[in-house]
Design a protein around this motif. Structure first.
Motif, PDB file in Angstrom:
ATOM      1  N   ARG A   1       0.722  -1.256   0.058  1.00 29.29           N
ATOM      2  CA  ARG A   1      -0.145  -0.023   0.133  1.00 29.29           C
ATOM      3  C   ARG A   1       0.727   1.150  -0.114  1.00 29.29           C
ATOM      4  N   SER A   2       0.546   2.452  -0.762  1.00 33.99           N
ATOM      5  CA  SER A   2       0.903   3.535  -0.761  1.00 33.99           C
ATOM      6  C   SER A   2       2.660   3.618  -0.992  1.00 33.99           C
ATOM      7  N   LEU A   3       3.016   2.671  -1.976  1.00 35.58           N
ATOM      8  CA  LEU A   3       4.331   2.706  -2.400  1.00 35.58           C
ATOM      9  C   LEU A   3       4.888   3.773  -3.269  1.00 35.58           C
ATOM     10  N   ALA A   4       5.955   4.252  -3.096  1.00 34.68           N
ATOM     11  CA  ALA A   4       6.565   5.166  -3.945  1.00 34.68           C
ATOM     12  C   ALA A   4       7.023   4.414  -5.346  1.00 34.68           C
ATOM     13  N   PRO A   5       7.289   5.165  -6.462  1.00 34.35           N
ATOM     14  CA  PRO A   5       7.705   4.626  -7.572  1.00 34.35           C
ATOM     15  C   PRO A   5       9.000   3.737  -7.366  1.00 34.35           C
ATOM     16  N   SER A   6       9.215   2.455  -7.925  1.00 29.67           N
ATOM     17  CA  SER A   6      10.194   1.948  -7.835  1.00 29.67           C
ATOM     18  C   SER A   6      10.413   0.796  -8.953  1.00 29.67           C
ATOM     19  N   PHE A   7      11.568   0.012  -9.004  1.00 28.78           N
ATOM     20  CA  PHE A   7      11.612  -1.032 -10.229  1.00 28.78           C
ATOM     21  C   PHE A   7      10.476  -2.054  -9.992  1.00 28.78           C
ATOM     22  N   GLU A   8      10.119  -2.172  -8.844  1.00 23.48           N
ATOM     23  CA  GLU A   8       9.037  -3.406  -8.810  1.00 23.48           C
ATOM     24  C   GLU A   8       7.805  -2.672  -9.197  1.00 23.48           C
ATOM     25  N   HIS A   9       7.295  -1.578  -8.576  1.00 24.13           N
ATOM     26  CA  HIS A   9       6.167  -0.664  -9.148  1.00 24.13           C
ATOM     27  C   HIS A   9       6.744   0.530  -9.766  1.00 24.13           C
ATOM     28  N   LEU A  10       6.496   0.751 -11.164  1.00 18.15           N
ATOM     29  CA  LEU A  10       7.412   1.867 -11.836  1.00 18.15           C
ATOM     30  C   LEU A  10       6.475   3.118 -11.522  1.00 18.15           C
ATOM     31  N   PHE A  11       5.049   2.978 -11.288  1.00 17.18           N
ATOM     32  CA  PHE A  11       4.328   4.256 -11.149  1.00 17.18           C
ATOM     33  C   PHE A  11       3.963   4.253  -9.560  1.00 17.18           C
ATOM     34  N   GLY A  12       4.165   3.302  -8.932  1.00 16.31           N
ATOM     35  CA  GLY A  12       4.064   3.290  -7.488  1.00 16.31           C
ATOM     36  C   GLY A  12       2.441   2.579  -7.244  1.00 16.31           C
TER      37      GLY A  12
ATOM     38  N   LEU B   1      -2.780  14.207  -2.540  1.00 18.50           N
ATOM     39  CA  LEU B   1      -1.610  15.124  -2.883  1.00 18.50           C
ATOM     40  C   LEU B   1      -0.929  15.457  -1.685  1.00 18.50           C
ATOM     41  N   SER B   2      -1.937  15.986  -0.700  1.00 20.04           N
ATOM     42  CA  SER B   2      -1.194  16.700   0.762  1.00 20.04           C
ATOM     43  C   SER B   2      -0.586  15.758   1.236  1.00 20.04           C
ATOM     44  N   ALA B   3      -0.589  14.402   1.415  1.00 18.72           N
ATOM     45  CA  ALA B   3       0.045  13.612   2.009  1.00 18.72           C
ATOM     46  C   ALA B   3       1.423  13.051   1.320  1.00 18.72           C
ATOM     47  N   GLY B   4       1.789  13.716   0.261  1.00 20.68           N
ATOM     48  CA  GLY B   4       2.882  13.565  -0.554  1.00 20.68           C
ATOM     49  C   GLY B   4       2.820  12.400  -1.516  1.00 20.68           C
ATOM     50  N   MET B   5       1.747  11.626  -1.980  1.00 19.13           N
ATOM     51  CA  MET B   5       1.610  10.825  -2.886  1.00 19.13           C
ATOM     52  C   MET B   5       1.258  11.513  -4.348  1.00 19.13           C
ATOM     53  N   TRP B   6       2.479  12.177  -4.694  1.00 16.47           N
ATOM     54  CA  TRP B   6       2.337  12.825  -5.931  1.00 16.47           C
ATOM     55  C   TRP B   6       2.053  12.028  -7.023  1.00 16.47           C
ATOM     56  N   TRP B   7       2.640  10.771  -7.086  1.00 18.72           N
ATOM     57  CA  TRP B   7       2.544   9.805  -8.142  1.00 18.72           C
ATOM     58  C   TRP B   7       1.501   9.496  -8.507  1.00 18.72           C
TER      59      TRP B   7
END
Length: 305
Positions: free
Chosen positions: A74-85, A265-271
């Motif tokens: 849940r709520s993961l930032a973009p990474s190699f495993e999840h490119l768009f988070g 967006l206010s929580a920093g989940m811009w992706w």
């Protein structure tokens, strides 16, 4: 003495000016950088659009996976495993974005095709149907153009119960006036041609003249107008869905994704908003470039540029 000194100074200045002029290059070599031609840009845009349509077909198969949740991611930032988070329910945003684009492309194709057929029928009828028919259709075109698309689209979609069918019908019934006006102008132009008048004198019916002479002349502009309708349909589908009058909240649509991302967006989940928004803008700009390129190539004045 003073005059001779000034004369010598002027001569020296003239000599220096002539020497500087001789050192300057007389012929400027053209730049080695080559500007890509419009045909090459158009071919690139068409290839990119074909790839995008293939991705959209793939996105239809990914629609069941787009609604699968994974509470461990849940709520993961973009990474190699999840490119768009991922979002708050663990949805993979790449899969969800591709599925949303597939749905938007499907709605855009159906709505733009239906709207273009309406424009072709009404534009041809206005040009060939006589003064009363022309006046009635022209009044209807002016009336539709005077109403904002998004407002009328929301009303039609809401009246039909929203959902997939409501959005398609709403877009199809609101985006035809501009193309109908273009078709009417093209048909009026070819209507006054000598070969059309000769066909009428030889006893051909209006339907036969329209099928044999008018439609081949109008077809290039009609195809260009249909392609240019597509990005508008996609953008308006996302807009009306974002406002809550389009597709259902359970579907993986770009408008739903963007609407849900506003709360995080206010929580920093811009992706959650950046990648789906960029994908939507890319689709709209790509097909608009294809339509504009085809319009330039079909215009004799700019076809060879």
């Amino acid at each position: 003495m003073r005059s001779s000194t000034s004369t010598n100074g002027a001569a020296a200045c003239a000599a220096r000016a002539s020497t500087a002029a001789m050192k300057r290059p007389i012929i400027h070599c053209p730049s080695s950088r080559r500007v890509p031609s419009r045909r090459r840009v158009f071919a690139t845009s068409v290839a990119a659009a074909a790839i995008l349509l293939a991705v959209a077909v793939l996105g239809v198969a990914l629609m069941p996976q787009a609604v699968q949740t994974d509470m461990g991611a849940r709520s993961l930032a973009p990474s190699f495993e999840h490119l768009f988070g991922t979002d708050r329910l663990g949805h993979d945003m790449l899969v969800r974005t591709v599925a949303g684009l597939a749905q938007s492309v499907l709605i855009g194709l159906l709505a733009a095709g239906a709207s273009a057929l309406i424009a072709l029928a009404l534009g041809t009828a206005a040009a060939l149907g006589g003064r009363k028919v022309d006046a009635a259709i022209t009044w209807l075109i002016d009336l539709m153009l005077g109403i904002p698309h998004i407002v009328l689209l929301i009303l039609i979609s809401y009246a039909m119960g929203k959902g997939f069918v409501g959005v398609v019908v709403g877009i199809a019934l609101t985006h035809w006036p501009s193309l109908a006006r273009v078709v009417r102008a093209e048909v009026l132009q070819v209507k006054n041609a000598p070969y059309v008048a000769l066909s009428r004198k030889l006893g051909q019916s209006r339907l036969a003249v329209a099928a044999r002479h008018v439609l081949p002349h109008v077809l290039p502009q009609f195809i260009v107008g249909t392609i240019l309708l597509f990005p508008h349909a996609v953008l308006h589908e996302a807009s009306v869905t974002f406002l809550g009058f389009g597709l259902s909240p359970e579907s993986a649509a770009i408008g739903i994704i963007l609407s849900e991302s506003m709360s995080y967006l206010s929580a920093g989940m811009w992706w959650l908003a950046v990648f789906p928004g960029l994908a939507l803008i890319g689709v709209v700009m790509l097909f608009d470039a294809v339509g504009q390129g085809l319009r330039r190539l079909s215009d004799p004045a700019s076809a060879q540029e």
